[in-house]
Design an enzyme around this catalytic site. Structure first.
Site, short mmCIF file in Angstrom:
data_model
loop_
_atom_site.label_atom_id
_atom_site.label_comp_id
_atom_site.label_asym_id
_atom_site.label_seq_id
_atom_site.Cartn_x
_atom_site.Cartn_y
_atom_site.Cartn_z
N ASP A 1 0.83 -1.21 0.00
CA ASP A 1 0.00 0.00 0.00
C ASP A 1 0.87 1.26 0.00
O ASP A 1 0.53 2.26 -0.65
CB ASP A 1 -0.91 0.01 1.23
CG ASP A 1 -2.00 -1.04 1.13
OD1 ASP A 1 -2.16 -1.63 0.04
OD2 ASP A 1 -2.70 -1.27 2.14
N GLU B 1 3.87 1.65 -1.30
CA GLU B 1 4.43 1.88 -2.64
C GLU B 1 3.37 2.45 -3.58
O GLU B 1 3.64 3.33 -4.40
CB GLU B 1 4.98 0.57 -3.20
CG GLU B 1 6.25 0.10 -2.52
CD GLU B 1 6.69 -1.26 -3.04
OE1 GLU B 1 7.73 -1.32 -3.71
OE2 GLU B 1 5.97 -2.25 -2.79
N LYS C 1 -8.54 -28.74 -32.89
CA LYS C 1 -9.48 -27.62 -32.98
C LYS C 1 -10.15 -27.43 -31.61
O LYS C 1 -11.02 -28.20 -31.22
CB LYS C 1 -10.53 -27.89 -34.06
CG LYS C 1 -11.44 -26.71 -34.35
CD LYS C 1 -12.35 -27.00 -35.55
CE LYS C 1 -13.19 -25.78 -35.88
NZ LYS C 1 -14.13 -25.41 -34.81
N GLU D 1 -8.20 -19.08 -28.63
CA GLU D 1 -9.48 -19.57 -28.10
C GLU D 1 -9.44 -19.56 -26.58
O GLU D 1 -8.49 -20.07 -25.97
CB GLU D 1 -9.75 -21.01 -28.56
CG GLU D 1 -9.87 -21.21 -30.04
CD GLU D 1 -11.25 -20.83 -30.57
OE1 GLU D 1 -12.23 -20.98 -29.82
OE2 GLU D 1 -11.32 -20.38 -31.74
#
Length: 677
Positions: free
Chosen positions: A35, A37, A115, A173
């Protein structure tokens, strides 16, 4: 000026870095910095913008709420069109394709890959940074799902390596891993939600969440398999492109091979047909591509697909299981349909227990008995279908199915509605619980009034808790009524979110086009096409009710059968009461829909066969009719065009015999917009 440019560049870099950390914190719940940083970066940006307010943009992180990440599915064009693939279904068809390619490219090699049955995606990287992720859409334009795609493990937000192109579109995909699919569906059922039918649907449903945090909670994966637009480099082979993709950190498939000849291609196809369930995702075939890029360029493209690639589709998967019973279901118009109830069995990626048997003649034609071992498949890998019994496995204890004489839901005597009608129906249309439930559910369907919140669960709650007696009461519902149902009420007694959504949706549905209201009445035989013809010809429910059968039958798209069905429907007293209730509740029952679409199809009759990428069955009919055309169900000499999608039926062959022009989806879309192909 150079100092100002330096500040501008620093603000841009800080903004980009902060957005990435916000995304990791709010969406992925995996912050990569502390937090303190983050606060340091934030304060640096704030100070720069304070000292140079003219450089602060409206979309700066300092002007937005950090946790307000949402996907809005806006549309953008692909730089390079996303093509489809042509399909072959046998070695003979594959051999014909090889012969055609060999004429232009003797001696080439072939890249073979499985496929993936997933959702096509296009990732755009500029200077190595992922700037946009789009669905395929219509191939030219897709929906922006960038925030959701960035939640998928393995998707690089920035490409790695030294040879990063200036611009590259990476195609792939998105899929749902099989090992996680069952677990997700069980969680969906436990929470009262409808489970997904198959992993592909799960992938699509998970990716298309408006809240990317939901997508992040799902174990989606990505495999990339191609490159679209590319600036700043070239590749000589498809396999070389895959090596590039892998070197950039993109998740490539391990299930591919460069084959030297057709024999090796066929061996690859056979191997994965035998091992299709050993892979981490569903597959529905193998893709074969010419490996050499120069030959790909020579072969070129059709309007929808590359000539240098083909998909070899596996046949529908068949399995055997025990037919435990044959039961019947009752539909919204009273039709009683027998269906097989079976021992659960996995077929084509999903578990099946039910399969329709259509009618008693179909049961007898297939010769199935209760207790048989039967062969089932998914037609088109989607719809479960019983092919027939395995006769040699009969034990003698099997029983013949007898069509019930009484409705299983209300006890009414079943009968054929007309002479020669093979379908048996429950005549108690007014109060049969099954018919009433199905009619109300149908009102909310996309074919009718498109009220997505009015699903089966909401319908069952409305009926079970006595909030409505029939569909006539739907539009009179209010908050006080819904509060009587636990389904629509929070634990503290206030109105639940689903109730508020339902009331808002019902209010919006009151002003739907007249033809949708006609469809929602569930008049037998009256679907969207006939409803639109009726609405455009008569302009009101009242005029349709008062028209004679001859006047109705004269309407193009109606005919005698539908005309008689309409007259019969309006002759029933309680049907007319539904219309009266809707009128009192403010539902619009008149008005010819004036389409704002160009009337490009006036005088044209179009038949569509097969599935289209960008249209549902009802959607394609609507697209035709709202542009002045007629959507017909059969091909004749009067047909102007036949649109052929994936897996077309016999209508395509009939069109060839009659010489009717056959067009693909891309030509159809041009026809819609311009009136010509």
């Amino acid at each position: 000026m150079s100092d100002l440019n330096h500040v501008r560049r620093k603000i841009s870099e800080l903004s980009e870095e902060i957005r990435e950390h916000q995304y990791r914190y709010y969406v992925l719940d995996k912050p990569s910095i502390s937090d303190a940083e983050f606060d340091r970066l934030w304060n640096s940006l704030v100070e720069l913008e304070k000292s140079h307010p003219e450089l602060r943009s409206d979309d700066s992180p300092t002007q937005e709420v950090g946790g307000g990440f949402a996907t809005h599915f806006t549309q953008h064009d692909h730089i390079e069109k996303m093509m489809s693939l042509d399909n072959v279904f046998s070695e003979e068809e594959l051999g014909d394709w090889f012969d055609r390619v060999a004429k232009s490219s003797p001696g080439n090699s072939w890249l073979c890959e499985v496929k993936v049955d997933g959702l096509a995606i296009n990732l755009l990287y500029e200077e190595g940074l992922l700037v946009r992720a789009l669905t395929r859409g219509n191939g030219t334009t897709g929906e922006d799902v960038t925030l959701n795609v960035k939640t998928i493990k393995g998707v690089p937000h920035r490409l790695e390596g030294k040879s990063i192109p200036k611009i590259v579109e990476i195609r792939g995909e998105v899929y749902f891993p099989l090992k996680d699919f069952t677990e997700l569906n069980e969680a969906m059922e436990e929470s009262g939600k409808t489970p997904f039918a198959n992993p592909r649907n799960a992938a699509a449903g998970s990716l298309r969440q408006k809240d990317p945090r939901i997508t992040a909670s799902r174990p989606l994966a990505l495999v990339v398999h191609g490159i679209g637009a590319l600036e700043g480099m070239k590749f000589d082979t498809q396999s070389g492109a895959y090596e590039l993709l892998a070197s950039w950190g993109a998740p490539t498939s391990k299930h591919f091979k460069v084959a030297k000849n057709i024999g090796e291609v066929k061996a690859f196809i056979k191997h994965y047909e035998d091992h299709r369930h050993d892979i981490e995702h569903e597959i529905d075939g193998v893709v074969i591509k010419v490996n050499e890029r120069s030959i790909q360029t020579t072969l070129g493209f059709t309007s929808r697909a590359p000539k240098w690639a083909i998909a070899y589709k596996y046949p529908p998967e068949e399995v055997s299981t025990r037919l435990l019973d044959i039961r019947v279901s009752v539909g919204r118009t009273g039709r009683v349909t027998p269906f097989g109830y079976m021992e659960p069995v996995k077929v084509a990626g999903s578990t099946v227990t039910n399969a329709t048997l259509h009618n008693i003649e179909e049961v007898e034609r297939k010769g199935v008995l209760i207790g048989d071992m039967v062969i089932i498949r998914k037609a088109g890998d989607v719809i479960p279908e019983i092919l027939g019994p395995i006769l040699e496995k009969r034990t003698g204890g099997e029983k013949k199915f007898v069509m019930p004489k009484k409705c299983p839901e209300c006890g009414s005597s079943l009968r054929a509605m007309s002479e020669g009608d093979v379908d048996i129906r429950c005549p108690n249309s007014q109060s049969c619980p099954a018919q009433l439930r199905e009619r109300i559910y149908y009102i909310g369907s996309r074919a009718a009034l498109d009220i997505d919140i009015l699903g089966y669960e909401a319908t069952n709650a409305l009926l079970a808790d006595g909030l409505i007696e029939d569909e006539g009461d739907i539009f009179s519902l209010d908050a006080s009524a819904l509060l009587k149902s636990e389904f629509f009420r929070k634990k503290d007694g206030s109105l639940a979110a689903n109730a508020e959504k339902l009331l808002a949706a019902l209010e919006g549905a009151k002003s739907r086009p007249l033809w949708r209201v006609i469809v929602a009445l569930s008049i037998r035989h009256v679907g969207p096409t006939a409803a639109q013809a009726l609405a455009n010809s008569f302009g009101s429910i009242e005029k349709i009710e008062n028209a004679s059968a001859d006047e109705l039958a004269e309407i193009d798209g109606v005919g005698e059968v539908i005309a008689e069905s309409i007259k019969e429907w309006f002759s029933v007293d309680w049907h007319r009461k539904i219309v009266a209730k809707w009128a009192r509740a403010g539902v619009s029952l008149s008005g010819v829909t004036v389409s704002d679409k160009p009337q490009t199809l006036v005088g044209k009759t179009i038949v569509v066969t097969g599935s289209l990428v960008n249209f549902t069955r009802d959607g394609v009919n609507e697209a035709i009719t709202e542009r002045g055309g007629k959507s017909a169900s059969s091909v004749s000499k009067k047909t102007d065009f036949v649109v052929v999608g994936d897996e077309p039926g016999s209508k395509a062959k009939k069109a060839e015999e009659l010489g009717v022009p056959i067009i693909d989806e891309n030509a159809f879309m041009r026809l819609l917009e311009t009136g010509s192909i």
